[in-house]
Each structure stands twice: as C-alpha cells, then as structure tokens.
Enzyme design. Structure first.
Site, PDB file in Angstrom:
ATOM      1  CB  CYS A   1      -0.913   0.003   1.230  1.00 42.58           C
ATOM      2  SG  CYS A   1      -1.886  -1.505   1.425  1.00 42.58           S
TER       3      CYS A   1
ATOM      4  CG  ASP B   1      -1.136  -7.890   7.629  1.00 38.58           C
ATOM      5  OD1 ASP B   1      -2.156  -7.414   7.098  1.00 38.58           O
ATOM      6  OD2 ASP B   1      -0.011  -7.815   7.100  1.00 38.58           O
TER       7      ASP B   1
ATOM      8  CB  ILE C   1      13.358  -9.853 -18.380  1.00 34.51           C
ATOM      9  CG1 ILE C   1      14.399  -9.381 -17.373  1.00 34.51           C
ATOM     10  CG2 ILE C   1      11.974  -9.371 -17.999  1.00 34.51           C
ATOM     11  CD1 ILE C   1      14.502  -7.869 -17.293  1.00 34.51           C
TER      12      ILE C   1
ATOM     13  CB  SER D   1      12.704 -10.679  -4.752  1.00 36.83           C
ATOM     14  OG  SER D   1      13.142 -10.152  -3.506  1.00 36.83           O
ATOM     15  N   GLY D   2      14.894 -12.703  -4.485  1.00 36.40           N
ATOM     16  CA  GLY D   2      16.116 -13.131  -3.818  1.00 36.40           C
ATOM     17  C   GLY D   2      16.942 -11.985  -3.294  1.00 36.40           C
TER      18      GLY D   2
END
Length: 647
Positions: free
Chosen positions: A2, A100, A291, A363-364
């Site tokens: 948000c 949450d 990509i 993600s890493g």
C-alpha cells in the site's frame, strides 16, 4: 502492499484540509489502486491507498480499534500476525477483521511502542492514538518499506511512503541539500536518513518516531540493530540443515496470500534457491517470471529456464531489447530523488512482466548482504590480509605514492596491478571499502564539483556515512564490518529502494525471504569462514542448496542485473548524454565543473576511457532536476500517471 500518507499538527488542533490530504494520498495511487481511505479529525489526517493482498473483504484502511480511539494506516506485511492474534485475544482484544493490519492496532494497545519488537515482516505504518494524543511512526528493521517525513516551520508534520506525497502537500520547500548531492555522486543514492530536500528525512531502518501533541521536538528511536557475534560453532552439516529450515520457514510465511503469487527467477543462486524451496512448499506449480536480453553478455535466461524446467514452474519470460533506455525520465519521476542504479531498468521490466501474472512475487534480494556474495567482499578480504601485515603509518605514504605514480603496474604481482588496489592499501579498512563502492571516487568528485559547491558542503564527505556506521558495528571482523556497512547503506538506499519503486509502479507486492530478520540475525552468529571461503562467496548457502540446485547454477560466475551503458553512451544515447551532461540545466546549478563534464563525455565517447557509470549518475541527476525539482506540484496525479504510462 500500500501507500500511506498523513498530516499532523504538532502544536495543536488546526483543521486539516481534506482536499490537500486527498491530493497527497492520490499521488501514490500506483501503490494501491484497489481502494482508498482517509481519516480526518482536528489536527490529524491519515491517508491510505490499498493493494488488496490479505483479507480482501474487510481489510480496508484506515483501520480502528473497538472504540475508534486508535487508528492506523499501514504499508507492508506482518508475516507472523496469525501467531499474535491468539495472544492478543487472550488479553481481551476483539478482532473484527482477519487482516494483519488489525494486529498492529491491538499490539499498540497491549505493548505500546514495543509492539514493533513483536512484528516479523516488512512494514511502515502510522498510528494515531487519540487518548494519548500521540502519533507513532515505525519502519521495519531492514527498511524494506519506505517512510518519509518532514516537520515544516509552522509545526505541521507531513509523512508518506514516497517523497511525492510530501511534495503534493505544496508547503514542502524544494531546497536541495548539498550534502545529499555529495552522497549521491559518491554512492548513487542519498543515504538514510537524509533526502535530496533539506526539510525532508527518511525514517531510518529499525526506528520509530513518537510525536505527542504540544511537544514538537522528537527524534527517531532505534529499536533494532544487528550484532555480528560470529560465535556459533556448529558444524557445516548442522549449519546447512538449520539454514534449510530457516529459509523454508521464511518462505512459507511469505507465501500467505489471497491473490496470485509467484517469484522472480533470474537464474542466479538467490532466486533459484527461493524457487526451489517454494516448489517444495507449494501444492501446485510455482509461477516464475524472468526477462531475457538480446545481448548475450547480459542474458541469464537459459539458467532461469534450467530451474523452471527442473521444478516444472509456470514460467513466464519476455525478451527485453538491449537498447531499452527509454525509461530515464520515467525512473526519475518514480524515485523522486536522484537514483543511479541502472539495474532499475531491468527491475522495472521484470516487475511489469510479473504483474501480468501475479500480484505478489518473492525475490532473492538481500542474499548477497546476508550470505556474503559480492565479489567486492572477496577482494576486500584479500586487501585486508595485506593491510594487516604492516601498520597504517607505513602503508599510507608507501601505497599512496604507488597509487599516484603507477596507473598501470604490469611488473607487479597480479593483485597489485590495479591502481585501485594500491590506493586501497594506503587507506584504513573503512576508507578502502567506501572507495571501492563509490561511483565517483574522491578525486573525481573533487574535479566534478565547483569551488562554490565545495564551500556549500563545508568539508563534508559521503565517507562520513560509512564512518558513522562503522563506529556502531561492534565488530573487528573484516567481513562482518563490510556486511554491516552494506546492510545500513547499500541494501537500504539502493536495493530496497529500487525494488520498492519498480514494483509499486506496477502495483506489485515483492516479498523478501532472504531478509527475514531472524534469518539475518542467525547468519550474524556464524563465523565469516562459512560465508566467504577462498574465492567462493555464499559458501554456506551454496553447500545447503547442493541437493536442490545444479552445480552450474551454484558455482558459475555471478553476472548481475546489468545494462550496456558503455555502448549506449557511444551509440544510440550519444547525443542525448552529451546534451544532458553539457546542457543548461546542470550548468544552472553552478555546482558542476563544465570542463570536467566535457572531459567525461569526450573521453568516454572517443573510447579512451569507460566513464559509463559516472555519466549515468550525472544523467540521472539532470533527469531529476527536470522531472521532479522543476515539476509543477499542482497535479501529482498526472505526474504519477505519466510515470506509469506504458513504454
């Protein structure tokens, strides 16, 4: 995920202009396109834009406690909220949602400002407690989520997820902080807590800010820091097993979602490890996105496909042209302040691709800092072994001279051939690391800036940022020290900023299992020899993943997420870079040495030198001046719409 914003009268109960608050809120529409909400009462206004992820039907914000005396707007995720609900119910709190966000309200009532100690997640929130006449701002431990604020001269406090929401208010002065400019040209970003504007600040990672009505002076308070104890003597086998368990738990928590979820997959160790563990925790195929580049030097698509095939993921890949440079002005508008990491371009594109298929992506990010993966770590440790062999009083004059006299020393042993190595040997450890990560190093910045600018910064150096954090690191281990420096600077100012803005531009939530704070804390107890061993970085992670990932994924050379700047500036962007760098907008500041700018352009475009990174840094600063500083503040919605426009 948000966007939050707000206005608070620190001196009294002056009326909040609802239209102004709405304008601030709508400037962040891209962060939460699903719903919006405002709370306004005398002296307080809170705004929220919602991207619905959990509790889709009843999780609207602002969200209140039972008697509506406590109100919160929240950006992020509290991953352990389901564990906290029974504890809060036992204390007598009544829940009306399954979100949450409501946990934050009741946790504040139960534990006050210490509530943040109980939260496991990525978060930035603002909470208003009417009975205590208190505004409470908080940011997560590793600053995954952003939070900006500014105290205006009239006692009005502004805050928001992005600087554009503060600018949309209209009263924030657009005066550039010269110290921020010095930091930007050294690091490629403005380091926390500074922003490019004098009046505005970033709330630092792991900090809260408590403001009470009638008490305008307040300072951020730290609630978390990382200590590298390095005293965990577990065996390699035990460490691998524990790491597997901790990673699996972190990923499991981040897979809680009521909307489509997937993962980025670059083909590198970090993202491949995340996908491998997700596959073991998921009942169906994992959605993965990557990509591909049409330039083989930058293309990792085959490695991503290897992992996708191994784990039978729903893999989505798109080809990006290597001349994908039309995002320069778009990025300047998105980031709100100068930002020079060119990998923001492919990051923007992979987020754009992911949003076509999922709303949440794992993600890493953070893996290099947590596990010791950067090549510069290994080089720094090599230099440290040499630095420790002789006192600094001998090294500084000896290697300082060599660094000046021998730009190319082919006669020397290989590790001494680089001018940078000689210069690094003459410095302290912290000075050397700062030098190694700087885009424009000290001598270049001295030539870049005019005498007028140097008078304005009055001796300040961006190196002071590193000295400050080094003084708080509480470790003399060479690797732990630079990991700590990166956690406080590069991870926060570069990596997390890049991913937040690129993902939010497409209303995509990105979650970060390798930045789970219990995992980060546990890794800080392990000896550095389990992170970097010889020429191998991420040693423990790679060992732990050997049964899950192929050898050519684990042990191939790191490529990074780069773009061909050097070629762009000698080819398709040749005239654009010349016009921007040597044009009137930069010259009008009076801060830049025009002769040196011309040298950078001419030497690069002739092929005499590779100044692609410095030129990109200058180019993006010029784009910031045109697209943000000079932009009219009256229509922030149009600014954001332009930033989001398809390219």
């Amino acid at each position: 995920m948000c966007g939050i914003t707000g206005i608070f009268d620190t001196r009294g109960r002056r009326d909040i202009d609802r239209a102004v608050l709405m304008r601030m809120n709508e400037s962040q529409h891209h962060r939460g396109p699903d719903e919006s909400g405002l709370h306004v009462e005398p002296g307080v206004g809170l705004g929220h834009r919602r991207l619905s992820i959990i509790d889709l039907s009843t999780g609207q914000q602002p969200l209140y406690n039972e008697d509506q005396s406590v109100c919160v707007v929240f950006n992020g995720e509290i991953y352990n909220y389901q564990e906290l609900i029974p504890e809060l119910l036992a204390l007598g709190h009544v829940f009306h949602t399954r979100s949450d966000t409501e946990v934050i309200v009741h946790a504040w009532e139960a534990w006050g400002g210490d509530c943040v100690q109980r939260f496991r997640g990525m978060f930035a929130f603002a909470l208003w407690d009417r009975n205590r006449e208190t505004l409470f701002l908080a940011r997560d431990r590793l600053a995954v989520k952003p939070l900006y604020y500014a105290l205006l001269p009239d006692g009005i406090l502004l805050f928001g997820s992005e600087l554009k929401s503060l600018l949309a208010h209209g009263a924030l002065a657009r005066d550039i902080d010269p110290l921020a400019v010095e930091e930007y040209f050294a690091l490629g970003y403005v380091a926390e807590p500074r922003t490019i504007f004098r009046q505005a600040r970033k709330l630092p990672p792991g900090h809260t800010l408590t403001l009470r009505r009638g008490i305008p002076v307040a300072h951020p308070k730290e609630y978390w820091d990382l200590r590298f104890s390095l005293d965990n003597q577990c065996s390699m086998e035990a460490a691998c097993a524990q790491l597997d368990d901790k990673l699996s738990e972190s990923i499991r928590l981040r897979m809680i979602s009521e909307v489509p979820l997937g993962a980025f997959l670059s083909g590198g160790v970090d993202s491949s490890a995340v996908v491998a563990l997700m596959a073991g925790l998921s009942a169906g195929p994992v959605n993965t996105c990557s990509i591909a580049f049409d330039d083989p030097a930058f293309n990792e698509a085959e490695f991503a496909q290897t992992i996708a095939s191994r784990y039978q993921t729903n893999h989505h890949s798109e080809l990006v042209a290597s001349d994908d440079f039309d995002l320069i002005d778009t990025l300047a508008r998105l980031y709100d302040e100068p930002y020079a990491d060119s990998s923001a371009i492919p990051t923007y594109r992979v987020c754009q691709l992911a949003r076509k298929h999922v709303t949440v992506a794992l993600s890493g990010d953070g893996g290099d800092e947590t596990f010791g993966g950067y090549r510069r770590y290994r080089l720094h440790l090599m230099e440290e072994r040499l630095r420790s062999a002789m006192p600094h009083s001998v090294r500084r004059p000896l290697f300082g001279l060599l660094g000046r006299v021998y730009p190319k020393a082919d006669w020397a042993p290989r590790m001494f051939r680089a001018k940078t190595t000689f210069q690094g040997m003459g410095r302290t450890s912290v000075e050397a690391y700062f030098h190694s990560v700087s885009i424009l190093r000290g001598p270049m910045r001295s030539e870049l800036f005019t005498d007028r600018f140097r008078r304005e910064i009055d001796g300040y150096s961006a190196e002071d940022v590193f000295r400050y954090h080094a003084g708080r690191a509480d470790t003399d281990d060479p690797l732990a020290m630079i990991q700590y420096l990166d956690l406080k600077t590069y991870l926060v100012g570069d990596i997390n900023t890049k991913v937040d803005r690129a993902s939010m531009a497409h209303s995509l939530e990105v979650r970060e299992p390798l930045m789970d704070h219990p995992l980060v804390e546990w890794m800080a107890t392990l000896p550095s020899s389990l992170k970097v061993r010889g020429r191998e970085g991420k040693f423990l992670l790679k060992k732990a993943m050997e049964l899950r990932l192929p050898q050519d994924i684990l042990y191939r050379p790191k490529m990074g997420f780069a773009v061909p700047l050097a070629r762009w500036f000698r080819g398709p962007l040749r005239e654009r870079v010349r016009q921007a760098v040597l044009g009137p907008r930069l010259a009008a500041t009076g801060w830049f040495n025009q002769d040196y700018l011309r040298h950078l352009v001419d030497a690069h475009q002739s092929g005499a030198s590779d100044y692609s990174s410095p030129l990109w840094t200058v180019l993006m600063f010029e784009a910031f001046l045109r697209n943000v500083l000079d932009a009219q503040p009256t229509d922030p919605v149009a600014m954001v719409a332009a930033a989001q426009a398809p390219r």
